[in-house]
Design a protein around this motif. Structure first.
Motif, mmCIF file in Angstrom:
data_model
loop_
_atom_site.group_PDB
_atom_site.id
_atom_site.type_symbol
_atom_site.label_atom_id
_atom_site.label_comp_id
_atom_site.label_asym_id
_atom_site.label_seq_id
_atom_site.Cartn_x
_atom_site.Cartn_y
_atom_site.Cartn_z
ATOM 1 N N VAL A 83 0.860 -1.178 0.000
ATOM 2 C CA VAL A 83 0.000 0.000 0.000
ATOM 3 C C VAL A 83 0.898 1.229 0.000
ATOM 4 O O VAL A 83 1.909 1.269 0.703
ATOM 5 N N THR A 84 0.543 2.226 -0.793
ATOM 6 C CA THR A 84 1.307 3.470 -0.840
ATOM 7 C C THR A 84 0.688 4.481 0.111
ATOM 8 O O THR A 84 -0.519 4.728 0.062
ATOM 9 N N PHE A 85 1.519 5.051 0.981
ATOM 10 C CA PHE A 85 1.091 6.091 1.899
ATOM 11 C C PHE A 85 1.749 7.400 1.488
ATOM 12 O O PHE A 85 2.952 7.437 1.226
ATOM 13 N N LYS A 86 0.964 8.467 1.437
ATOM 14 C CA LYS A 86 1.484 9.799 1.136
ATOM 15 C C LYS A 86 1.073 10.733 2.259
ATOM 16 O O LYS A 86 -0.114 10.901 2.538
ATOM 17 N N PHE A 87 2.062 11.326 2.922
ATOM 18 C CA PHE A 87 1.833 12.197 4.064
ATOM 19 C C PHE A 87 1.961 13.653 3.641
ATOM 20 O O PHE A 87 3.004 14.072 3.134
ATOM 21 N N ASN A 116 -7.576 5.876 -2.187
ATOM 22 C CA ASN A 116 -7.722 5.914 -3.646
ATOM 23 C C ASN A 116 -8.493 7.165 -4.088
ATOM 24 O O ASN A 116 -9.413 7.098 -4.891
ATOM 25 N N LYS A 117 -8.116 8.296 -3.477
ATOM 26 C CA LYS A 117 -8.631 9.638 -3.796
ATOM 27 C C LYS A 117 -10.075 9.877 -3.376
ATOM 28 O O LYS A 117 -10.703 10.814 -3.845
ATOM 29 N N LEU A 122 -3.846 8.704 1.158
ATOM 30 C CA LEU A 122 -3.349 10.063 1.377
ATOM 31 C C LEU A 122 -3.698 10.461 2.798
ATOM 32 O O LEU A 122 -4.844 10.285 3.234
ATOM 33 N N VAL A 123 -2.718 10.980 3.524
ATOM 34 C CA VAL A 123 -2.921 11.377 4.916
ATOM 35 C C VAL A 123 -2.826 12.903 4.946
ATOM 36 O O VAL A 123 -1.755 13.476 4.721
ATOM 37 N N LEU A 124 -3.966 13.541 5.205
ATOM 38 C CA LEU A 124 -4.059 14.993 5.134
ATOM 39 C C LEU A 124 -4.430 15.593 6.499
ATOM 40 O O LEU A 124 -5.153 14.970 7.270
#
Length: 82
Positions: A3-7, A57-58, A74-76
């Motif tokens: 799984v791809t995580f984007k911080f 997934n957006k 995505l972690v916002l």
């Protein structure tokens, strides 16, 4: 599974790198995040869920959503306005 995580909130996750991570099959976002953050020696904000939202997934997602191989999280930072 991977799984791809984007911080996108350096105030909370300054020491956590974005990227593809191995997570347990059937893990939820919360379980994967807890495992990922336990491996970060400088991360101390354990109440992080109070400050962030997730996009899986957006699409907006709860932290209890089950992950699948190839997902992107995505972690916002939550924003408040008036």
């Amino acid at each position: 599974m991977k799984v791809t995580f984007k911080f996108y909130n350096p105030e909370i996750f300054s020491d956590v790198q974005s990227g593809c991570r191995e997570v347990a099959d059937g893990a939820t976002i919360r379980q994967a995040m807890d495992t990922l953050l336990d491996a970060e020696p400088n991360f101390t904000t354990r109440n992080y869920l109070d400050y962030i939202i997730f996009l899986l997934n957006k699409r907006p997602s709860s932290c209890d959503a089950k992950l699948e191989d190839g997902d992107e999280v995505l972690v916002l930072r939550k924003t408040h306005g008036g």
